[in-house]
Design a protein around this motif. Structure first.
Motif, PDB file in Angstrom:
ATOM      1  N   GLN A  15       6.801  12.926  -4.109  1.00  0.00           N
ATOM      2  CA  GLN A  15       7.735  13.494  -3.126  1.00  0.00           C
ATOM      3  C   GLN A  15       7.182  14.737  -2.440  1.00  0.00           C
ATOM      4  O   GLN A  15       7.488  14.998  -1.273  1.00  0.00           O
ATOM      5  N   SER A  16       6.361  15.489  -3.150  1.00  0.00           N
ATOM      6  CA  SER A  16       5.860  16.744  -2.603  1.00  0.00           C
ATOM      7  C   SER A  16       4.478  16.612  -1.953  1.00  0.00           C
ATOM      8  O   SER A  16       3.914  17.608  -1.495  1.00  0.00           O
ATOM      9  N   HIS A  47       7.200  21.369  -1.712  1.00  0.00           N
ATOM     10  CA  HIS A  47       8.566  20.849  -1.654  1.00  0.00           C
ATOM     11  C   HIS A  47       9.545  22.001  -1.768  1.00  0.00           C
ATOM     12  O   HIS A  47       9.287  22.966  -2.488  1.00  0.00           O
ATOM     13  N   VAL A  52      11.227  19.439  -8.191  1.00  0.00           N
ATOM     14  CA  VAL A  52      10.447  18.295  -7.684  1.00  0.00           C
ATOM     15  C   VAL A  52       8.970  18.654  -7.683  1.00  0.00           C
ATOM     16  O   VAL A  52       8.120  17.878  -8.139  1.00  0.00           O
TER      17      VAL A  52
END
Length: 96
Positions: A15-16, A47, A52
């Protein structure tokens, strides 16, 4: 010799994930990283949610420790990640 780079796809899916730079590809030879000059590359993660970001950093570090970034060929035979870890333990012991 590197015969696969499965860790790259995992890193790109984090996600990052922002950017990855490496010169290692299928066919490359990789030596054990001992300092900044022998590193295999770098990854930029970012992020707004710190949890996260920390989870993604932990995932990358886990892949490093478990030797999951690459698949290697040795002496004409392919080793699984588990057998590579076992071989590393035999060669360098608990200090690895």
């Amino acid at each position: 010799r590197v015969i696969g780079t499965p860790g790259y796809d995992i890193i790109r899916d984090l996600q990052s994930f922002v950017y990855m730079e490496t010169g290692i590809k299928v066919g490359s030879f990789v030596e054990r990283t001992v300092d900044l000059l022998t590193g295999i590359g770098s990854v930029i993660l970012m992020h707004e949610d710190e949890s996260v970001l920390n989870a993604d950093i932990s995932r990358v570090r886990e892949m490093e420790l478990n030797n999951d970034l690459f698949e290697f060929e040795r002496s004409g035979a392919m080793l699984t990640n588990a057998s590579q870890r076992h071989l590393s333990e035999i060669i360098v012991g608990d200090d690895f």
